[in-house]
Write a protein that holds these residues in place. Structure first.
Motif, PDB file in Angstrom:
ATOM      1  N   LYS A  50      -0.198   5.488 -10.453  1.00  0.00           N
ATOM      2  CA  LYS A  50       0.910   6.244  -9.843  1.00  0.00           C
ATOM      3  C   LYS A  50       0.394   7.416  -9.017  1.00  0.00           C
ATOM      4  CE  LYS A  50       5.150   8.714 -10.963  1.00  0.00           C
ATOM      5  NZ  LYS A  50       5.611   9.794 -11.817  1.00  0.00           N
ATOM      6  N   ALA A  51      -0.615   8.120  -9.535  1.00  0.00           N
ATOM      7  CA  ALA A  51      -1.180   9.264  -8.807  1.00  0.00           C
ATOM      8  C   ALA A  51      -1.865   8.808  -7.528  1.00  0.00           C
ATOM      9  CB  ALA A  51      -2.167  10.014  -9.698  1.00  0.00           C
ATOM     10  N   ILE A  52      -2.591   7.688  -7.589  1.00  0.00           N
ATOM     11  CA  ILE A  52      -3.268   7.170  -6.389  1.00  0.00           C
ATOM     12  C   ILE A  52      -2.241   6.845  -5.304  1.00  0.00           C
ATOM     13  CG2 ILE A  52      -4.716   5.310  -5.474  1.00  0.00           C
ATOM     14  CD1 ILE A  52      -5.922   5.044  -8.317  1.00  0.00           C
ATOM     15  N   LEU A  53      -1.157   6.198  -5.686  1.00  0.00           N
ATOM     16  CA  LEU A  53      -0.103   5.849  -4.724  1.00  0.00           C
ATOM     17  C   LEU A  53       0.548   7.097  -4.141  1.00  0.00           C
ATOM     18  CD1 LEU A  53       1.586   2.821  -6.514  1.00  0.00           C
ATOM     19  CD2 LEU A  53       0.525   2.787  -4.242  1.00  0.00           C
ATOM     20  N   GLU A  54       0.832   8.084  -4.992  1.00  0.00           N
ATOM     21  CA  GLU A  54       1.490   9.309  -4.513  1.00  0.00           C
ATOM     22  C   GLU A  54       0.599  10.059  -3.537  1.00  0.00           C
ATOM     23  OE1 GLU A  54       4.301  10.159  -8.450  1.00  0.00           O
ATOM     24  OE2 GLU A  54       2.378  11.221  -8.212  1.00  0.00           O
ATOM     25  N   ILE A  55      -0.698  10.136  -3.823  1.00  0.00           N
ATOM     26  CA  ILE A  55      -1.625  10.811  -2.913  1.00  0.00           C
ATOM     27  C   ILE A  55      -1.680  10.067  -1.584  1.00  0.00           C
ATOM     28  CG2 ILE A  55      -4.045  11.397  -2.509  1.00  0.00           C
ATOM     29  CD1 ILE A  55      -4.275  11.760  -5.602  1.00  0.00           C
ATOM     30  N   ALA A  56      -1.766   8.746  -1.624  1.00  0.00           N
ATOM     31  CA  ALA A  56      -1.824   7.951  -0.391  1.00  0.00           C
ATOM     32  C   ALA A  56      -0.569   8.159   0.454  1.00  0.00           C
ATOM     33  CB  ALA A  56      -2.006   6.470  -0.733  1.00  0.00           C
ATOM     34  N   ARG A  57       0.589   8.158  -0.193  1.00  0.00           N
ATOM     35  CA  ARG A  57       1.845   8.322   0.549  1.00  0.00           C
ATOM     36  C   ARG A  57       1.958   9.717   1.150  1.00  0.00           C
ATOM     37  NH1 ARG A  57       4.969   5.128  -4.288  1.00  0.00           N
ATOM     38  NH2 ARG A  57       4.509   3.005  -3.534  1.00  0.00           N
ATOM     39  N   ASP A  58       1.532  10.743   0.419  1.00  0.00           N
ATOM     40  CA  ASP A  58       1.540  12.106   0.977  1.00  0.00           C
ATOM     41  C   ASP A  58       0.582  12.200   2.156  1.00  0.00           C
ATOM     42  OD1 ASP A  58       3.431  13.048  -0.776  1.00  0.00           O
ATOM     43  OD2 ASP A  58       2.027  14.066  -2.105  1.00  0.00           O
ATOM     44  N   LEU A  59      -0.586  11.623   1.995  1.00  0.00           N
ATOM     45  CA  LEU A  59      -1.607  11.663   3.045  1.00  0.00           C
ATOM     46  C   LEU A  59      -1.096  11.030   4.335  1.00  0.00           C
ATOM     47  CD1 LEU A  59      -4.585  12.462   3.521  1.00  0.00           C
ATOM     48  CD2 LEU A  59      -5.235  10.195   2.706  1.00  0.00           C
ATOM     49  N   ALA A  60      -0.303   9.981   4.185  1.00  0.00           N
ATOM     50  CA  ALA A  60       0.196   9.256   5.359  1.00  0.00           C
ATOM     51  C   ALA A  60       1.426   9.890   5.978  1.00  0.00           C
ATOM     52  CB  ALA A  60       0.517   7.809   4.965  1.00  0.00           C
ATOM     53  N   THR A  61       2.210  10.626   5.203  1.00  0.00           N
ATOM     54  CA  THR A  61       3.508  11.091   5.705  1.00  0.00           C
ATOM     55  C   THR A  61       3.560  12.589   6.012  1.00  0.00           C
ATOM     56  OG1 THR A  61       4.302  11.328   3.415  1.00  0.00           O
ATOM     57  CG2 THR A  61       4.778   9.253   4.540  1.00  0.00           C
ATOM     58  N   ILE A  62       2.664  13.383   5.431  1.00  0.00           N
ATOM     59  CA  ILE A  62       2.651  14.826   5.723  1.00  0.00           C
ATOM     60  C   ILE A  62       1.596  15.062   6.796  1.00  0.00           C
ATOM     61  CG2 ILE A  62       2.366  17.148   4.786  1.00  0.00           C
ATOM     62  CD1 ILE A  62       3.032  16.017   2.015  1.00  0.00           C
ATOM     63  N   LYS A  63       2.041  15.428   7.977  1.00  0.00           N
ATOM     64  CA  LYS A  63       1.139  15.564   9.128  1.00  0.00           C
ATOM     65  C   LYS A  63       1.070  17.015   9.607  1.00  0.00           C
ATOM     66  CE  LYS A  63       0.364  11.103   9.683  1.00  0.00           C
ATOM     67  NZ  LYS A  63      -0.969  10.501   9.580  1.00  0.00           N
ATOM     68  N   PRO A  64      -0.095  17.445  10.122  1.00  0.00           N
ATOM     69  CA  PRO A  64      -1.364  16.735  10.104  1.00  0.00           C
ATOM     70  C   PRO A  64      -2.033  16.822   8.731  1.00  0.00           C
ATOM     71  CG  PRO A  64      -1.560  18.778  11.361  1.00  0.00           C
ATOM     72  CD  PRO A  64      -0.155  18.702  10.896  1.00  0.00           C
ATOM     73  N   ALA A  65      -2.756  15.775   8.362  1.00  0.00           N
ATOM     74  CA  ALA A  65      -3.433  15.702   7.075  1.00  0.00           C
ATOM     75  C   ALA A  65      -4.940  15.727   7.289  1.00  0.00           C
ATOM     76  CB  ALA A  65      -3.027  14.430   6.347  1.00  0.00           C
ATOM     77  N   LEU A  66      -5.657  16.217   6.293  1.00  0.00           N
ATOM     78  CA  LEU A  66      -7.105  16.371   6.407  1.00  0.00           C
ATOM     79  C   LEU A  66      -7.742  16.081   5.061  1.00  0.00           C
ATOM     80  CD1 LEU A  66      -9.206  17.275   8.496  1.00  0.00           C
ATOM     81  CD2 LEU A  66      -8.833  19.619   7.742  1.00  0.00           C
ATOM     82  N   VAL A  67      -8.877  15.374   5.095  1.00  0.00           N
ATOM     83  CA  VAL A  67      -9.602  15.049   3.859  1.00  0.00           C
ATOM     84  C   VAL A  67     -11.004  15.628   3.958  1.00  0.00           C
ATOM     85  CG1 VAL A  67     -10.330  13.204   2.305  1.00  0.00           C
ATOM     86  CG2 VAL A  67      -8.305  12.888   3.748  1.00  0.00           C
ATOM     87  N   VAL A  68     -11.410  16.426   2.970  1.00  0.00           N
ATOM     88  CA  VAL A  68     -12.741  17.034   2.971  1.00  0.00           C
ATOM     89  C   VAL A  68     -13.479  16.647   1.698  1.00  0.00           C
ATOM     90  CG1 VAL A  68     -12.054  18.958   4.438  1.00  0.00           C
ATOM     91  CG2 VAL A  68     -11.914  19.205   1.966  1.00  0.00           C
ATOM     92  N   GLY A  69     -14.792  16.526   1.821  1.00  0.00           N
ATOM     93  CA  GLY A  69     -15.585  16.187   0.649  1.00  0.00           C
ATOM     94  C   GLY A  69     -16.997  16.728   0.749  1.00  0.00           C
ATOM     95  N   GLU A  70     -17.286  17.505   1.777  1.00  0.00           N
ATOM     96  CA  GLU A  70     -18.627  18.051   1.934  1.00  0.00           C
ATOM     97  C   GLU A  70     -18.953  19.042   0.828  1.00  0.00           C
ATOM     98  OE1 GLU A  70     -20.543  18.801   5.761  1.00  0.00           O
ATOM     99  OE2 GLU A  70     -18.525  18.708   6.592  1.00  0.00           O
ATOM    100  N   ARG A  71     -20.124  18.876   0.249  1.00  0.00           N
ATOM    101  CA  ARG A  71     -20.651  19.759  -0.790  1.00  0.00           C
ATOM    102  C   ARG A  71     -19.818  19.761  -2.049  1.00  0.00           C
ATOM    103  NH1 ARG A  71     -24.136  24.165   1.897  1.00  0.00           N
ATOM    104  NH2 ARG A  71     -24.364  23.326   3.971  1.00  0.00           N
ATOM    105  N   GLY A  72     -18.915  18.802  -2.160  1.00  0.00           N
ATOM    106  CA  GLY A  72     -18.116  18.717  -3.370  1.00  0.00           C
ATOM    107  C   GLY A  72     -18.740  17.745  -4.356  1.00  0.00           C
ATOM    108  N   PRO A  73     -18.619  16.426  -4.109  1.00  0.00           N
ATOM    109  CA  PRO A  73     -19.215  15.457  -5.025  1.00  0.00           C
ATOM    110  C   PRO A  73     -20.706  15.718  -5.184  1.00  0.00           C
ATOM    111  CG  PRO A  73     -17.796  14.361  -3.449  1.00  0.00           C
ATOM    112  CD  PRO A  73     -17.911  15.787  -2.998  1.00  0.00           C
ATOM    113  N   ALA A  74     -21.194  15.596  -6.404  1.00  0.00           N
ATOM    114  CA  ALA A  74     -22.600  15.882  -6.675  1.00  0.00           C
ATOM    115  C   ALA A  74     -23.497  15.009  -5.803  1.00  0.00           C
ATOM    116  CB  ALA A  74     -22.894  15.639  -8.152  1.00  0.00           C
ATOM    117  N   TYR A  75     -24.549  15.613  -5.266  1.00  0.00           N
ATOM    118  CA  TYR A  75     -25.494  14.841  -4.474  1.00  0.00           C
ATOM    119  C   TYR A  75     -26.251  13.889  -5.381  1.00  0.00           C
ATOM    120  CZ  TYR A  75     -24.604  17.857  -0.507  1.00  0.00           C
ATOM    121  OH  TYR A  75     -24.000  18.512   0.523  1.00  0.00           O
TER     122      TYR A  75
END
Length: 208
Positions: free
Chosen positions: A163-188
């Motif tokens: 349910k959370a995956i679907l909700e995030i995807a729908r927000d990402l697609a419908t709330i504009k402009p949207a931005l996804v960042v991941g630099e320096r976040g996930p462990a190298y």
């Protein structure tokens, strides 16, 4: 054009993921101040990210701007960090599975027809299956994601509910402009390149 950083180490290069995916020759900057929806994969935007003051000002605009509706901020993070505490939604995740979650979100965007078809058609290569100059067939991003990253599989690997995956995807697609960042976040680690490519692919899917 205004990227400026003073440090004693060797000159910075763009992330390899960005170089391979966009042909970037310098580090990317993200227009956080104009975004209405920000999905962050572990980046400490309000702690010690690329520019904490700039990120804090963008976050304040996301929250209190009088000229537009209040924006949304989602933080994917194994720990409840100071950034996660201030997010509209904190998504706890099994450490090291950020790339799997990103491709699960891509699966939902594609399966529900929510991705920016015009942007992908005009600016991306390899989304659909393709044949090279030698006549060999290659599986495209779309079919790979639909086959390998179903929501139940992704949920089991990451600990994030379907349910959370679907909700995030729908927000990402419908709330504009949207931005996804991941630099320096996930462990190298050994999968860092693929993780960062998976996360950055979401920007392409939503035309950002």
């Amino acid at each position: 054009p205004n990227y400026l950083r003073v440090r004693c180490l060797s000159p910075e290069r763009p992330a390899l993921a960005h170089q391979l995916m966009q042909g970037a020759t310098t580090p990317l900057s993200y227009d956080l101040g104009e975004a209405q929806f920000i999905l962050s994969f572990g980046a400490g935007l309000l702690e010690a990210w690329l520019g904490p003051v700039w990120a804090s000002q963008a976050f304040a605009r996301l929250r209190r701007s009088g000229e537009r509706p209040r924006g949304r901020f989602v933080q994917v993070d194994p720990r409840r960090s100071p950034t996660a505490i201030k997010a509209d939604r904190w998504v706890p995740i099994v450490p090291g599975t950020d790339g799997i979650l990103a491709l699960g979100i891509a699966n939902a965007l594609i399966r529900e027809g929510l991705y920016d078809k015009e942007f992908v058609e005009d600016h991306a290569f390899g989304f659909e299956d393709w044949v090279d100059s030698q006549g060999r067939r290659h599986e495209g991003f779309k079919n790979l994601v639909l086959r390998e990253y179903g929501l139940l599989t992704v949920s089991a690997a990451t600990g994030v509910p379907v349910k959370a995956i679907l909700e995030i995807a729908r927000d990402l697609a419908t709330i504009k402009p949207a931005l996804v960042v991941g630099e320096r976040g996930p462990a190298y680690g050994p999968d860092d390149l693929h993780t960062r490519m998976a996360i950055h692919s979401l920007n392409a899917l939503v035309g950002s």
